[in-house]
Design a protein around this motif. Structure first.
Motif, PDB file in Angstrom:
ATOM      1  N   SER A  65      42.883 -20.715  -4.659  1.00  0.00           N
ATOM      2  CA  SER A  65      42.814 -19.812  -3.191  1.00  0.00           C
ATOM      3  C   SER A  65      43.500 -18.839  -3.895  1.00  0.00           C
ATOM      4  N   PRO A  66      42.963 -17.484  -4.107  1.00  0.00           N
ATOM      5  CA  PRO A  66      43.643 -16.210  -4.470  1.00  0.00           C
ATOM      6  C   PRO A  66      44.633 -15.089  -3.217  1.00  0.00           C
ATOM      7  N   LYS A  67      43.864 -15.741  -2.179  1.00  0.00           N
ATOM      8  CA  LYS A  67      44.404 -15.353  -0.485  1.00  0.00           C
ATOM      9  C   LYS A  67      45.895 -15.886  -0.199  1.00  0.00           C
ATOM     10  N   THR A  68      45.994 -16.924  -0.534  1.00  0.00           N
ATOM     11  CA  THR A  68      47.635 -17.357  -0.425  1.00  0.00           C
ATOM     12  C   THR A  68      47.967 -18.103  -1.446  1.00  0.00           C
ATOM     13  N   ASN A  69      47.196 -17.842  -2.662  1.00  0.00           N
ATOM     14  CA  ASN A  69      47.901 -17.764  -3.807  1.00  0.00           C
ATOM     15  C   ASN A  69      48.585 -19.327  -3.627  1.00  0.00           C
ATOM     16  N   GLU A  70      47.353 -19.958  -4.131  1.00  0.00           N
ATOM     17  CA  GLU A  70      47.529 -22.124  -3.711  1.00  0.00           C
ATOM     18  C   GLU A  70      46.894 -22.557  -4.651  1.00  0.00           C
ATOM     19  N   PHE A  71      47.524 -23.557  -5.611  1.00  0.00           N
ATOM     20  CA  PHE A  71      46.145 -24.669  -6.046  1.00  0.00           C
ATOM     21  C   PHE A  71      46.369 -25.140  -4.510  1.00  0.00           C
ATOM     22  N   TYR A  72      44.612 -26.064  -4.484  1.00  0.00           N
ATOM     23  CA  TYR A  72      45.124 -27.434  -3.903  1.00  0.00           C
ATOM     24  C   TYR A  72      44.588 -28.152  -4.186  1.00  0.00           C
ATOM     25  N   SER A  73      45.328 -30.041  -5.030  1.00  0.00           N
ATOM     26  CA  SER A  73      44.696 -31.274  -5.094  1.00  0.00           C
ATOM     27  C   SER A  73      44.222 -32.122  -4.178  1.00  0.00           C
ATOM     28  N   GLY A  74      43.478 -32.516  -4.663  1.00  0.00           N
ATOM     29  CA  GLY A  74      43.454 -34.093  -3.828  1.00  0.00           C
ATOM     30  C   GLY A  74      42.997 -35.229  -4.608  1.00  0.00           C
ATOM     31  N   ASP A  75      43.276 -36.627  -4.453  1.00  0.00           N
ATOM     32  CA  ASP A  75      43.237 -37.588  -5.443  1.00  0.00           C
ATOM     33  C   ASP A  75      42.461 -38.610  -4.984  1.00  0.00           C
ATOM     34  N   CYS A 110      47.350 -32.239  -1.977  1.00  0.00           N
ATOM     35  CA  CYS A 110      49.428 -31.481  -2.324  1.00  0.00           C
ATOM     36  C   CYS A 110      48.766 -30.256  -2.356  1.00  0.00           C
ATOM     37  N   VAL A 111      49.986 -29.352  -2.302  1.00  0.00           N
ATOM     38  CA  VAL A 111      49.517 -27.287  -2.145  1.00  0.00           C
ATOM     39  C   VAL A 111      50.776 -27.550  -2.988  1.00  0.00           C
ATOM     40  N   TRP A 112      50.083 -26.311  -4.216  1.00  0.00           N
ATOM     41  CA  TRP A 112      51.057 -25.636  -5.135  1.00  0.00           C
ATOM     42  C   TRP A 112      51.282 -24.261  -5.505  1.00  0.00           C
ATOM     43  N   ASN A 113      51.823 -23.808  -5.925  1.00  0.00           N
ATOM     44  CA  ASN A 113      52.389 -22.771  -5.871  1.00  0.00           C
ATOM     45  C   ASN A 113      51.751 -21.934  -6.839  1.00  0.00           C
ATOM     46  N   GLY A 114      51.057 -20.834  -6.561  1.00  0.00           N
ATOM     47  CA  GLY A 114      49.751 -20.276  -7.380  1.00  0.00           C
ATOM     48  C   GLY A 114      50.381 -19.969  -8.792  1.00  0.00           C
ATOM     49  N   ASP A 115      51.847 -19.267  -8.423  1.00  0.00           N
ATOM     50  CA  ASP A 115      52.113 -18.366  -9.660  1.00  0.00           C
ATOM     51  C   ASP A 115      52.999 -19.673 -10.926  1.00  0.00           C
ATOM     52  N   ASN A 116      53.181 -20.505 -10.254  1.00  0.00           N
ATOM     53  CA  ASN A 116      54.582 -21.185 -10.538  1.00  0.00           C
ATOM     54  C   ASN A 116      54.097 -22.715 -10.621  1.00  0.00           C
ATOM     55  N   PHE A 117      53.461 -23.390 -10.392  1.00  0.00           N
ATOM     56  CA  PHE A 117      53.303 -24.736  -9.731  1.00  0.00           C
ATOM     57  C   PHE A 117      53.664 -25.726  -9.143  1.00  0.00           C
ATOM     58  N   ASP A 118      55.000 -25.188  -8.516  1.00  0.00           N
ATOM     59  CA  ASP A 118      55.508 -25.492  -8.082  1.00  0.00           C
ATOM     60  C   ASP A 118      55.453 -26.220  -6.675  1.00  0.00           C
ATOM     61  N   LEU A 119      55.681 -27.642  -6.322  1.00  0.00           N
ATOM     62  CA  LEU A 119      54.633 -28.194  -5.014  1.00  0.00           C
ATOM     63  C   LEU A 119      55.437 -28.124  -4.180  1.00  0.00           C
ATOM     64  N   LYS A 120      54.638 -27.624  -2.998  1.00  0.00           N
ATOM     65  CA  LYS A 120      55.072 -26.983  -2.186  1.00  0.00           C
ATOM     66  C   LYS A 120      54.767 -28.330  -0.404  1.00  0.00           C
ATOM     67  N   PHE A 169      41.142 -21.944   6.772  1.00  0.00           N
ATOM     68  CA  PHE A 169      41.085 -23.298   6.817  1.00  0.00           C
ATOM     69  C   PHE A 169      40.432 -24.071   5.760  1.00  0.00           C
ATOM     70  N   ILE A 170      40.987 -25.102   5.752  1.00  0.00           N
ATOM     71  CA  ILE A 170      40.569 -25.815   4.366  1.00  0.00           C
ATOM     72  C   ILE A 170      39.955 -27.090   4.443  1.00  0.00           C
ATOM     73  N   ALA A 171      38.569 -27.486   4.592  1.00  0.00           N
ATOM     74  CA  ALA A 171      37.719 -28.755   4.788  1.00  0.00           C
ATOM     75  C   ALA A 171      38.385 -29.912   3.619  1.00  0.00           C
ATOM     76  N   LEU A 172      38.544 -30.967   3.942  1.00  0.00           N
ATOM     77  CA  LEU A 172      38.121 -32.122   2.360  1.00  0.00           C
ATOM     78  C   LEU A 172      37.572 -33.093   3.104  1.00  0.00           C
ATOM     79  N   SER A 173      36.421 -33.463   2.107  1.00  0.00           N
ATOM     80  CA  SER A 173      36.070 -34.561   2.087  1.00  0.00           C
ATOM     81  C   SER A 173      36.090 -35.398   1.909  1.00  0.00           C
ATOM     82  N   CYS A 174      35.915 -36.620   2.503  1.00  0.00           N
ATOM     83  CA  CYS A 174      37.391 -37.717   2.546  1.00  0.00           C
ATOM     84  C   CYS A 174      35.859 -39.695   2.510  1.00  0.00           C
ATOM     85  N   GLN A 175      36.661 -40.176   1.416  1.00  0.00           N
ATOM     86  CA  GLN A 175      36.342 -41.933   1.190  1.00  0.00           C
ATOM     87  C   GLN A 175      35.829 -42.534   2.397  1.00  0.00           C
TER      88      GLN A 175
END
Length: 296
Positions: free
Chosen positions: A105-115, A121-131, A152-158
């Motif tokens: 997300s360029p607006k929040t400068n965060e990466f979002y991941s799901g497994d 997980c939410v990660w810092n967009g510059d250094n990938f520190d876990l938030k 807002f963020i939508a997660l599609s789940c199993q």
């Protein structure tokens, strides 16, 4: 309407799981062959970039400002690649199972991941520190979608639920009982949300009021990905049934069905990527990257 396959790009030795744009003239792809590659779309040839992974990469996300490419793999690792130096600078190991969703997300400068185990997980967009890490106990998180202002963020789940979180404190704001057999993808359009599921249906929601507006049988098998095209006039969907379909975004009436005889895919269509309002990419298990153009 005419939808034309402009170009087919091949080069991977295995199924292509994801694609993301580098610029309007190039893209990155990740494959079962354990390579991440860059492609010149105008020429249909590989660019001077390739990264060999230990395990297959499932998802890609790009921070264009920092020139960082993140790759989520089948064992839970997230590779952080500096595209300037063409070197991997970090390998994140917070996830313990396959990373099935990853977005920047360029607006929040965060990466979002799901497994695969339902960890978000939410990660810092510059250094990938876990938030932040949230254990959702929802099964596989197949897709992560952001609304227009990234509030807002939508997660599609199993488990079939689409969970919508606000992105300030990541409280769950809305929960949609979307698809009984599993929710696979979603995309926002203001107060409207489209969801696709393993049940092969597409739903249209007034998500803030948790009201389903439409629910239609859309494909023969699971719906895997969405795009909004033509200034949001058309919804494009891809599926396990090997087809891509173009819909009227308001009515969800079918406009075009694209399959192998139309220059499309011969196997599962895994992901879509938007080039502009009239052009998009698709990738699939047949090892193709296809460039499409929509003309009214």
């Amino acid at each position: 309407m005419e939808v034309k396959a402009l170009k087919s790009i091949t080069g991977h030795a295995g199924a292509i799981y994801d694609v993301c744009l580098s610029a309007n003239t190039s893209c990155f792809s990740t494959s079962a062959d354990k390579y991440v590659a860059k492609w010149k779309l105008d020429e249909g040839t590989q660019d001077k970039f390739a990264a060999k992974l230990e395990f297959s990469g499932y998802r890609l996300a790009l921070n264009p400002t920092k020139n960082i490419l993140a790759v989520g793999n089948s064992r839970g690792g997230i590779h952080v690649i500096d595209l300037t130096t063409k070197q991997e600078v970090r390998l994140m190991s917070q996830h313990q199972s396959a990373v099935f969703s990853l977005v920047y997300s360029p607006k929040t400068n965060e990466f979002y991941s799901g497994d695969n185990d339902g960890f978000f997980c939410v990660w810092n967009g510059d250094n990938f520190d876990l938030k932040l890490t949230l254990p959702l106990e929802c099964g596989k998180i197949r897709n992560i979608a952001l609304n227009e202002d990234a509030s807002f963020i939508a997660l599609s789940c199993q488990d079939g639920v689409v969970r919508i979180f606000e992105t300030s404190f990541f409280n769950e704001s809305f929960s949609l009982q979307a698809h009984k057999e599993g929710a696979n993808c979603s995309i926002f359009d203001g107060d409207v949300l489209y969801t696709g599921g393993k049940d092969a249906h597409i739903s249209l929601w007034d998500w803030k009021n948790k009201k389903r507006i439409l629910h239609i049988p859309a494909h023969n098998f699971a719906v895997y990905d969405f795009l909004l095209m033509g200034n949001k006039k058309w919804l494009v969907s891809s599926s396990f049934d090997k087809t891509i379909k173009v819909w009227d975004a308001k009515t969800l009436k079918i406009i075009k069905r694209l399959e192998k005889r139309d220059g499309g895919h011969s196997h599962v269509v895994n992901r879509l990527a938007k080039l502009d309002e009239n052009k998009f990419l698709s990738v699939g298990d047949d090892r193709q990257i296809i460039v499409w153009e929509i003309k009214e």
